[in-house]
Enzyme design. Structure first.
Site, PDB file in Angstrom:
ATOM      1  N   SER A  50       0.791  -1.235   0.000  1.00  0.00           N
ATOM      2  CA  SER A  50       0.000   0.000   0.000  1.00  0.00           C
ATOM      3  C   SER A  50       0.819   1.278   0.000  1.00  0.00           C
ATOM      4  O   SER A  50       0.307   2.333  -0.345  1.00  0.00           O
ATOM      5  CB  SER A  50      -0.954   0.013   1.192  1.00  0.00           C
ATOM      6  OG  SER A  50      -0.246   0.187   2.396  1.00  0.00           O
ATOM      7  N   LYS A  93       0.411   4.730   6.693  1.00  0.00           N
ATOM      8  CA  LYS A  93      -0.195   5.544   5.631  1.00  0.00           C
ATOM      9  C   LYS A  93       0.343   6.970   5.710  1.00  0.00           C
ATOM     10  O   LYS A  93       1.004   7.355   6.660  1.00  0.00           O
ATOM     11  CB  LYS A  93      -1.725   5.586   5.770  1.00  0.00           C
ATOM     12  CG  LYS A  93      -2.397   4.241   5.837  1.00  0.00           C
ATOM     13  CD  LYS A  93      -2.287   3.451   4.569  1.00  0.00           C
ATOM     14  CE  LYS A  93      -2.923   2.070   4.759  1.00  0.00           C
ATOM     15  NZ  LYS A  93      -2.500   1.126   3.771  1.00  0.00           N
TER      16      LYS A  93
END
Length: 188
Positions: A50, A93
């Site tokens: 990711s 993230k």
């Protein structure tokens, strides 16, 4: 002859001082490094895709655990946080939305308070806006996070993650130390 004797004594005293200072310096550095890792940082090994291309599977990074206890998160910081539903699950993230802002993803682009957000010059579009298809208003202590690999990231666009509160943040990713060819600070 007496002068030569004193000269040798001075040289050996200088050598002993040098060695003693060197040993003390090494001890100080080791203790400081142990303190930093124990109280300020933690290791995290990247799993999943990711955050590619910035972070790849197997990269190992240092996380500053006190950064957000004494300061506040900033846009584009890379953070580790826990999911509300599972304290064991940790995510990595990038912050793109700050408290009080309105976030929306339209036509593959991120808008913050109706202004196009420059995501670093990449032309890649976000194909799946998720809940950000409609405006998302961040609360007083909420952050909108997204993975760099937009099409392969479970992040704030999805209700199972949602907006991330500061209390869920473990810390700020600040340094990659493995693999050696990618070593360096993780500044944007």
């Amino acid at each position: 002859m007496a002068l030569g004797f004193y000269q040798q004594e001075d040289d050996s005293e200088d050598a002993i001082r040098f060695i003693t200072r060197w040993i003390v310096d090494v001890i100080v550095v080791v203790v400081l490094a142990m303190f930093l890792v124990q109280y300020m940082g933690m290791n995290y090994k990247v799993i999943g895709h990711s955050m590619e291309p910035a972070f790849e599977v197997g990269d190992t990074v240092l996380v500053d655990r006190i950064a957000y206890k004494i300061g506040k998160p900033h846009r584009f910081d890379v953070v580790l946080f826990q999911n509300d539903s599972s304290e064991e699950q940790v995510y990595m993230k990038r912050i793109i939305g700050l408290p009080g802002e309105k976030i929306q993803i339209q036509n593959g682009n991120v808008y913050v308070d109706d202004q196009l957000l420059d995501m670093g010059g990449e032309d890649e579009k976000i194909n799946l806006p998720g809940i950000a298809d409609n405006p998302v208003i961040l609360g007083r202590d909420e952050y909108f996070v997204i993975g760099d690999n937009y099409d392969s990231s479970e992040d704030s666009r999805f209700s199972n993650i949602g907006n991330v509160t500061r209390s869920r943040m473990i810390g700020k990713v600040w340094f990659r130390y493995y693999p050696m060819e990618r070593i360096g600070f993780t500044l944007r």
